[in-house]
Write a protein that holds these residues in place. Structure first.
Motif, short mmCIF file in Angstrom:
data_model
loop_
_atom_site.label_atom_id
_atom_site.label_comp_id
_atom_site.label_asym_id
_atom_site.label_seq_id
_atom_site.Cartn_x
_atom_site.Cartn_y
_atom_site.Cartn_z
N LEU A 54 0.69 -1.15 -0.11
CA LEU A 54 0.18 0.20 -0.02
C LEU A 54 0.89 1.26 -0.01
O LEU A 54 0.52 2.43 -0.71
N ARG A 55 1.77 1.00 0.77
CA ARG A 55 2.64 2.40 0.86
C ARG A 55 3.62 2.73 -0.46
O ARG A 55 3.71 3.71 -0.79
N LEU A 56 3.88 1.59 -1.16
CA LEU A 56 4.44 1.79 -2.69
C LEU A 56 3.40 2.26 -3.48
O LEU A 56 3.70 3.24 -4.33
N ILE A 57 2.06 2.03 -3.48
CA ILE A 57 1.05 2.45 -4.28
C ILE A 57 1.14 4.02 -4.07
O ILE A 57 0.88 4.69 -4.94
N GLN A 58 0.88 4.19 -2.71
CA GLN A 58 0.81 5.80 -2.38
C GLN A 58 1.98 6.45 -2.88
O GLN A 58 1.92 7.67 -3.37
N LYS A 59 3.09 6.05 -2.71
CA LYS A 59 4.26 6.89 -3.25
C LYS A 59 4.26 6.72 -4.74
O LYS A 59 4.76 8.15 -5.10
N ILE A 60 3.84 5.86 -5.47
CA ILE A 60 3.86 6.11 -6.95
C ILE A 60 2.85 7.16 -7.39
O ILE A 60 2.92 7.87 -8.38
N ALA A 61 1.61 7.23 -6.46
CA ALA A 61 0.52 8.08 -6.86
C ALA A 61 0.83 9.54 -6.49
O ALA A 61 0.78 10.31 -7.36
N GLN A 62 1.85 9.75 -5.58
CA GLN A 62 2.36 10.93 -5.24
C GLN A 62 3.15 11.55 -6.29
O GLN A 62 3.31 12.79 -6.72
N GLU A 63 4.00 10.61 -6.99
CA GLU A 63 4.55 11.06 -8.26
C GLU A 63 4.09 11.08 -9.65
O GLU A 63 4.61 11.54 -10.57
N ALA A 64 3.03 10.59 -9.61
CA ALA A 64 2.20 10.48 -10.75
C ALA A 64 1.88 11.96 -11.47
O ALA A 64 1.40 12.83 -10.69
N GLY A 65 2.18 12.16 -12.76
CA GLY A 65 2.19 13.41 -13.39
C GLY A 65 0.65 13.77 -13.92
O GLY A 65 0.41 14.70 -14.21
N HIS A 66 -0.24 12.71 -14.10
CA HIS A 66 -1.51 13.09 -14.86
C HIS A 66 -2.70 12.63 -13.91
O HIS A 66 -2.54 11.56 -13.20
N ARG A 67 -3.58 13.46 -14.06
CA ARG A 67 -4.91 13.01 -13.22
C ARG A 67 -5.24 11.85 -13.42
O ARG A 67 -5.98 11.08 -12.46
N GLU A 68 -5.60 11.50 -14.73
CA GLU A 68 -6.15 10.13 -14.99
C GLU A 68 -5.06 8.78 -14.26
O GLU A 68 -5.84 8.03 -13.81
N GLN A 69 -3.99 9.38 -14.23
CA GLN A 69 -3.04 8.05 -13.70
C GLN A 69 -3.37 7.94 -12.28
O GLN A 69 -3.35 7.07 -11.63
N ARG A 70 -3.35 9.16 -11.63
CA ARG A 70 -3.66 9.25 -10.25
C ARG A 70 -4.76 8.77 -9.79
O ARG A 70 -5.05 8.04 -8.65
N ALA A 71 -5.95 8.95 -10.64
CA ALA A 71 -7.16 8.34 -10.32
C ALA A 71 -7.07 6.65 -10.57
O ALA A 71 -7.67 5.93 -9.27
N ARG A 72 -6.38 6.07 -11.32
CA ARG A 72 -6.15 4.79 -11.26
C ARG A 72 -5.55 4.20 -10.25
O ARG A 72 -5.82 3.28 -9.51
N LEU A 73 -4.55 4.95 -9.82
CA LEU A 73 -3.60 4.54 -8.54
C LEU A 73 -4.39 4.79 -7.34
O LEU A 73 -4.29 3.93 -6.32
N ALA A 74 -5.22 5.60 -7.23
CA ALA A 74 -6.12 5.69 -5.97
C ALA A 74 -7.09 4.69 -5.95
O ALA A 74 -7.19 4.21 -4.81
#
Length: 315
Positions: A54-74
């Motif tokens: 879960l922490r890995l997912i959250q770290k990757i989400a924080q670094e995501a540059g696109h809104r759509e990518q952040r939504a998928r990671l959320a």
């Protein structure tokens, strides 16, 4: 979750029908693998790897540059948080379970994924119903259904009906619970074998029968338990040992309600042994609840044997 519970039986491949792919899909596949391991692995062994995931997912989400990518990671983070909640529940840590279900729901909202949000609300509702908090469980289940509005897949509709039935049984309303269970049984007929993501396991007629057994145990309706036991056979035959042990305890409650003391505590002892092996606080506490329901002046040998096993429990 699984889930619940909604009780897992046969695993199905993770779906990509929600349109997510790439990194998020890979992370979701890893979460699904952890969920399948839950059936044969102690939650205390799984929870730290899942938290790290879960922490890995959250770290990757924080670094995501696109809104759509952040939504998928959320969405991926929501599913992982929901699994942490499920594992916490199994360990008997109810405070952490509520916290993580809440986090899972909030992440699903950030993902703008109504089905996932409804799944997490329904999972929390299932938890509250099993904890005996009937009004809260029912309110959460109905809120989850409203979140889906007109777009409610058949499996979600049936599963939420099962959760509502558990809450109604916790409230002691056998008439309403029976009606909702009949409705759920009708909804799963003809449903495709593969459930949509975020379900990893099927929810079918055997699962509805298992919910009826659980409701019957809470209502003291031995006829419900005995009548649905055969139809729930697929759950009893599944490889998910912890869920199988929980269902065995529900069946034991039915035996107890009908006066079959030897059968009840023989089954309960076998289930308790599974709970001890996997250090499942949820199983052990359910076994304690069964024992509290039977208080003879001089307990028979089968009960004394059960008590001996219970006295050795140190989780």
């Amino acid at each position: 979750m699984t889930t619940a519970p909604a009780m897992p039986a046969l695993a199905t491949p993770i779906s990509t029908a929600d349109g997510s792919g790439g990194q998020a899909a890979t992370l979701r596949s890893a979460t699904a693998a952890f969920r399948r391991m839950d059936g044969s692995t102690a939650s205390r062994q799984l929870v730290e790897p899942v938290l790290a995931h879960l922490r890995l997912i959250q770290k990757i989400a924080q670094e995501a540059g696109h809104r759509e990518q952040r939504a998928r990671l959320a969405a991926a983070g929501s599913e992982a948080a929901g699994l942490v909640a499920w594992l916490s529940w199994d360990m008997g840590d109810h405070g952490s379970a509520r916290t993580w279900y809440g986090a899972a729901f909030k992440a699903a909202r950030r993902a703008c994924h109504p089905l996932l949000a409804a799944y997490q609300l329904g999972s929390l509702a299932q938890f509250e119903a099993h904890a005996g908090n009937a009004a809260q469980g029912l309110a959460l289940a109905r809120r989850a259904r409203r979140a889906l509005e007109a777009e409610c897949p058949a499996v979600a509709d049936a599963w939420l009906s099962g959760v509502e039935a558990l809450a109604l049984a916790a409230a002691g309303d056998a008439v309403a619970a029976g009606g909702v269970l009949d409705d759920a049984a009708g909804k799963v007929r003809g449903v495709a074998a593969q459930a949509p993501w975020p379900w990893v396991f099927t929810f079918d007629g055997a699962k509805v029968a298992a919910v009826r057994v659980s409701c019957g145990a809470r209502l003291g309706r031995a006829d419900w338990v005995s009548g649905a036991q055969d139809d729930a056979g697929a759950v009893l035959a599944s490889g998910h040992e912890k869920q199988r042990a929980l269902l065995m305890l529900e069946i034991a409650s039915g035996h107890l309600a009908s006066g079959r003391i030897d059968g009840a505590f023989d089954l309960a002892k076998r289930a308790l042994e599974v709970g001890v092996r996997y250090k499942s606080g949820r199983i052990v506490e359910r076994a304690r609840s069964l024992r509290r329901a039977y208080a003879p002046v001089v307990p028979p040998k089968v009960v004394r044997d059960f008590d001996d096993c219970m006295h050795d429990v140190f989780l």
